[in-house]
Scaffold this motif. Structure first.
Motif, PDB file in Angstrom:
ATOM      1  N   GLU A  48      95.565  -6.447  39.705  1.00 43.82           N
ATOM      2  CA  GLU A  48      96.177  -7.697  39.238  1.00 43.82           C
ATOM      3  C   GLU A  48      95.153  -8.830  39.176  1.00 43.82           C
ATOM      4  O   GLU A  48      95.116  -9.593  38.211  1.00 43.82           O
ATOM      5  N   LEU A  49      94.327  -8.949  40.217  1.00 47.62           N
ATOM      6  CA  LEU A  49      93.319 -10.007  40.263  1.00 47.62           C
ATOM      7  C   LEU A  49      92.338  -9.880  39.106  1.00 47.62           C
ATOM      8  O   LEU A  49      92.075 -10.846  38.382  1.00 47.62           O
ATOM      9  N   LEU A  50      91.806  -8.684  38.899  1.00 48.60           N
ATOM     10  CA  LEU A  50      90.815  -8.495  37.852  1.00 48.60           C
ATOM     11  C   LEU A  50      91.423  -8.644  36.460  1.00 48.60           C
ATOM     12  O   LEU A  50      90.784  -9.193  35.555  1.00 48.60           O
ATOM     13  N   THR A  51      92.658  -8.191  36.299  1.00 51.23           N
ATOM     14  CA  THR A  51      93.354  -8.383  35.024  1.00 51.23           C
ATOM     15  C   THR A  51      93.539  -9.867  34.742  1.00 51.23           C
ATOM     16  O   THR A  51      93.309 -10.331  33.620  1.00 51.23           O
ATOM     17  N   ALA A  52      93.950 -10.608  35.750  1.00 43.47           N
ATOM     18  CA  ALA A  52      94.125 -12.055  35.591  1.00 43.47           C
ATOM     19  C   ALA A  52      92.819 -12.716  35.160  1.00 43.47           C
ATOM     20  O   ALA A  52      92.811 -13.608  34.295  1.00 43.47           O
ATOM     21  N   GLU A  53      91.703 -12.278  35.731  1.00 44.88           N
ATOM     22  CA  GLU A  53      90.396 -12.837  35.358  1.00 44.88           C
ATOM     23  C   GLU A  53      90.065 -12.541  33.901  1.00 44.88           C
ATOM     24  O   GLU A  53      89.618 -13.425  33.163  1.00 44.88           O
ATOM     25  N   LEU A  54      90.272 -11.292  33.474  1.00 45.59           N
ATOM     26  CA  LEU A  54      89.974 -10.938  32.083  1.00 45.59           C
ATOM     27  C   LEU A  54      90.844 -11.718  31.106  1.00 45.59           C
ATOM     28  O   LEU A  54      90.360 -12.227  30.090  1.00 45.59           O
ATOM     29  N   VAL A  55      92.138 -11.808  31.395  1.00 43.48           N
ATOM     30  CA  VAL A  55      93.051 -12.505  30.490  1.00 43.48           C
ATOM     31  C   VAL A  55      92.745 -14.003  30.465  1.00 43.48           C
ATOM     32  O   VAL A  55      92.708 -14.621  29.389  1.00 43.48           O
ATOM     33  N   ALA A  56      92.502 -14.589  31.620  1.00 44.03           N
ATOM     34  CA  ALA A  56      92.170 -16.020  31.673  1.00 44.03           C
ATOM     35  C   ALA A  56      90.896 -16.302  30.868  1.00 44.03           C
ATOM     36  O   ALA A  56      90.819 -17.307  30.144  1.00 44.03           O
ATOM     37  N   ASN A  57      89.899 -15.413  30.975  1.00 44.97           N
ATOM     38  CA  ASN A  57      88.672 -15.592  30.188  1.00 44.97           C
ATOM     39  C   ASN A  57      88.959 -15.523  28.698  1.00 44.97           C
ATOM     40  O   ASN A  57      88.418 -16.311  27.918  1.00 44.97           O
ATOM     41  N   ALA A  58      89.802 -14.576  28.282  1.00 45.87           N
ATOM     42  CA  ALA A  58      90.127 -14.454  26.858  1.00 45.87           C
ATOM     43  C   ALA A  58      90.844 -15.699  26.356  1.00 45.87           C
ATOM     44  O   ALA A  58      90.560 -16.183  25.258  1.00 45.87           O
ATOM     45  N   VAL A  59      91.750 -16.234  27.144  1.00 52.24           N
ATOM     46  CA  VAL A  59      92.473 -17.445  26.741  1.00 52.24           C
ATOM     47  C   VAL A  59      91.508 -18.634  26.670  1.00 52.24           C
ATOM     48  O   VAL A  59      91.517 -19.407  25.714  1.00 52.24           O
ATOM     49  N   GLU A  60      90.659 -18.752  27.680  1.00 51.44           N
ATOM     50  CA  GLU A  60      89.762 -19.914  27.761  1.00 51.44           C
ATOM     51  C   GLU A  60      88.640 -19.872  26.729  1.00 51.44           C
ATOM     52  O   GLU A  60      88.253 -20.909  26.192  1.00 51.44           O
TER      53      GLU A  60
END
Length: 152
Positions: A48-60
């Motif tokens: 969950e943590l690593l997925t959140a990081e990848l998705v947040a990077n894609a959004v940002e």
């Protein structure tokens, strides 16, 4: 009879995410649900943590004109998570820390790729037809030992 048991088929989930911060909790929920399907799941908290990081990077780091897609593949050996976006540019260096790129501990941002490198068993990115996919893999979590069998 073969000397080894065949690996069970993998299962995968794919979902389009909104290009907003709402994508992060949606992605975390999908990963949590997908990992619950395995008998010996990968570490759900880390996934969950690593997925959140990848998705947040894609959004940002993308402009919002193209879709973001989450792909979760479950395998007997663990899981692989990919985040697809339309920007073909690499996400940074997922293989090693570049000189002078140590994250400032006082800054709110800049540690996502470091976490992904440190906590995954493998990670990277690859070009896709419409941009890139950034991915990580996690091994199956070890099964904790059960209570000792009673002695007769």
């Amino acid at each position: 009879m073969p000397p080894f048991a065949p690996e069970p088929p993998s299962a995968s989930w794919r979902i389009a995410l909104p290009h907003s911060t709402a994508a992060v909790p949606i992605a975390r929920a999908l990963v949590r649900t997908a990992l619950a399907e395995l008998d010996a799941p990968a570490d759900c908290d880390t996934a969950e943590l690593l997925t959140a990081e990848l998705v947040a990077n894609a959004v940002e780091h993308t402009d919002g004109t193209g879709p973001i897609e989450l792909v979760v593949e479950l395998m007997a050996s663990g899981c692989q998570v990919e985040v697809h976006d339309h920007d073909p540019g690499p996400p940074g260096d997922l293989s090693r820390l570049l000189p002078g790129s140590t994250p400032d501990p006082w800054q709110e941002h800049g540690r996502g790729l470091l976490l992904i490198r440190a906590l995954s068993s493998a990670c990277g990115h690859r070009p896709t037809e419409h941009g890139k996919a950034v991915w990580f893999t996690l091994p199956s979590a070890p099964v904790p030992p059960g209570p000792a069998a009673p002695q007769n």
